[in-house]
Design a protein around this motif. Sequence first.
Motif, PDB file in Angstrom:
ATOM      1  N   GLY A  34       0.803  -1.221   0.000  1.00  0.00           N
ATOM      2  CA  GLY A  34       0.000   0.000   0.000  1.00  0.00           C
ATOM      3  C   GLY A  34       0.832   1.266   0.000  1.00  0.00           C
ATOM      4  N   ASP A  35       1.955   1.250   0.706  1.00  0.00           N
ATOM      5  CA  ASP A  35       2.804   2.438   0.746  1.00  0.00           C
ATOM      6  C   ASP A  35       3.402   2.684  -0.630  1.00  0.00           C
ATOM      7  N   CYS A  36       3.816   1.615  -1.262  1.00  0.00           N
ATOM      8  CA  CYS A  36       4.413   1.720  -2.586  1.00  0.00           C
ATOM      9  C   CYS A  36       3.382   2.248  -3.597  1.00  0.00           C
ATOM     10  N   LEU A  92       9.827   4.497  -6.351  1.00  0.00           N
ATOM     11  CA  LEU A  92       9.284   4.805  -5.028  1.00  0.00           C
ATOM     12  C   LEU A  92       9.258   3.577  -4.112  1.00  0.00           C
ATOM     13  N   ASP A  93       9.753   3.751  -2.889  1.00  0.00           N
ATOM     14  CA  ASP A  93       9.690   2.698  -1.866  1.00  0.00           C
ATOM     15  C   ASP A  93      10.576   1.491  -2.196  1.00  0.00           C
ATOM     16  N   ALA A  94      11.565   1.683  -3.049  1.00  0.00           N
ATOM     17  CA  ALA A  94      12.422   0.565  -3.469  1.00  0.00           C
ATOM     18  C   ALA A  94      13.877   0.813  -3.077  1.00  0.00           C
ATOM     19  N   ASP A 116      12.672   7.024  -1.047  1.00  0.00           N
ATOM     20  CA  ASP A 116      12.494   5.802  -0.258  1.00  0.00           C
ATOM     21  C   ASP A 116      12.808   6.037   1.223  1.00  0.00           C
ATOM     22  N   HIS A 117      12.325   5.094   2.033  1.00  0.00           N
ATOM     23  CA  HIS A 117      12.592   5.164   3.480  1.00  0.00           C
ATOM     24  C   HIS A 117      13.239   3.880   4.030  1.00  0.00           C
ATOM     25  N   HIS A 118      13.761   3.010   3.149  1.00  0.00           N
ATOM     26  CA  HIS A 118      14.419   1.800   3.658  1.00  0.00           C
ATOM     27  C   HIS A 118      15.859   2.116   4.086  1.00  0.00           C
ATOM     28  N   PRO A 119      16.274   1.627   5.266  1.00  0.00           N
ATOM     29  CA  PRO A 119      17.639   1.888   5.731  1.00  0.00           C
ATOM     30  C   PRO A 119      18.699   1.296   4.792  1.00  0.00           C
ATOM     31  N   ALA A 136       7.022   6.035   6.393  1.00  0.00           N
ATOM     32  CA  ALA A 136       6.509   5.506   5.136  1.00  0.00           C
ATOM     33  C   ALA A 136       7.066   6.363   4.003  1.00  0.00           C
ATOM     34  N   THR A 137       7.144   5.794   2.818  1.00  0.00           N
ATOM     35  CA  THR A 137       7.525   6.602   1.659  1.00  0.00           C
ATOM     36  C   THR A 137       6.472   7.673   1.426  1.00  0.00           C
ATOM     37  N   ALA A 138       5.216   7.357   1.727  1.00  0.00           N
ATOM     38  CA  ALA A 138       4.135   8.349   1.557  1.00  0.00           C
ATOM     39  C   ALA A 138       4.385   9.606   2.402  1.00  0.00           C
ATOM     40  N   LEU A 167      -1.256   1.833   5.810  1.00  0.00           N
ATOM     41  CA  LEU A 167      -0.828   0.438   5.686  1.00  0.00           C
ATOM     42  C   LEU A 167       0.601   0.217   6.189  1.00  0.00           C
ATOM     43  N   ASP A 168       1.501   1.184   5.983  1.00  0.00           N
ATOM     44  CA  ASP A 168       2.871   0.966   6.472  1.00  0.00           C
ATOM     45  C   ASP A 168       2.971   1.065   7.994  1.00  0.00           C
ATOM     46  N   THR A 169       1.971   1.681   8.628  1.00  0.00           N
ATOM     47  CA  THR A 169       1.986   1.729  10.100  1.00  0.00           C
ATOM     48  C   THR A 169       1.007   0.704  10.684  1.00  0.00           C
TER      49      THR A 169
HETATM   50 MN    MN Z   1       7.212   1.554   2.688  1.00  0.00          MN
END
Ligand code: MN
Length: 331
Positions: A34-36, A92-94, A116-119, A136-138, A167-169
């Motif tokens: 959903g975030d993506c 996005l989100d990747a 993106d927000h992935h570490p 979230a990326t959102a 959805l990401d939370t």
């Molecule tokens: Mn995400």
Amino acid sequence: MIEKTFNGEEITRLVNVIEENSSFLIIGHIDPDGDCIGSMLAMALFLRAKGKKVLCYAPGESGKDFSSLPGFDMFADENEITSFSPSVVFSLDAPTIARTSDVIAYEDHRIVINIDHHPSNEFYGDINIVDPEASATAVLVYRIMSEIQPESITRDIADCLYVGILLDTGGFKFQNTDAEVFRTASALVERGARAFELAREFLYVKKLSTLKLLARALDSLEVHAGGKIAFMTITSDMIVENGSSMSETEGFVDYAASVDEVVLSALFREISSNETRVSLRSRDDYDVALFASRFGGGGHRNAAGLTIYKGIEEAKRIILEGLEEVLNSHS
Ligand code: MN
Ligand code: 5GP
């Protein structure tokens, strides 16, 4: 040290790229969540409103049906994408190009924008707007739009971003639920996001077949390590007998994680006799992204995934051994 590249300089470069180009491809990660999807559609709507030509693409399958979201008509299939020659690709989100589709992003001189927000993000873009502290990326897309042009955040865009955050939370329940999440959600509702309808459609309502499958998944629940590790198992037979698809099991792992006293949980999905998908969840500072990276997977500290090229029983044995080590090495 986690790097953060959300800054004014990158935003200014982004604004210039948007102004100077007319065709945009927006890609997301494999099996987009959903975030993506929400972040992709929000960005697509933002660009379309500026008169740009926009298409969206993400490989694989989503666990939920997002086709009711505004702008979903911009999603294209692989054939349409290969005959499209955008000058700019938004990803996005990747966290890595490997999580998207290598064919797409690196073909000839396209400008790649990585948000993106992935570490574990590998800063593969020409412009990188990455903040691992964002829930979230959102949230990042909202920040970007608020800086560039706050009035451009329409009710449709607000709906898409709200779904990403929701959805990401896990519906404002997960450990990443911080003050910015509530500020952003509040601002989006002010802009018209339909909080109740979106929560109902994307968190609450399920297909009957999905609930029946969940019943079987719950039946498979087992605990190890004195109750600190919980496993759930979905075999391909369960999927076939239930008339379901594997993507319907998205979110099931949260039930394993909800068992009292459990700190590490895993959902095992049998893809074939020698391929198993593993979804991992953890509490506090138990880092499942780090654990997943040992197997070529990744994600966030408290939510990660990996693929292991073994049968499901062997996969469970290997992962249990590894998670027990994580548990024992934790002070
Ligand atoms: Mn995400
Ligand atoms: P899920 O278990 O819900 O599929 O994934 C949880 C998180 O881990 C998501 O942020 C997802 O993007 C990430 N993730 C899942 N599988 C993989 C994988 O195979 N590789 C990487 N890098 N990240 C993954």
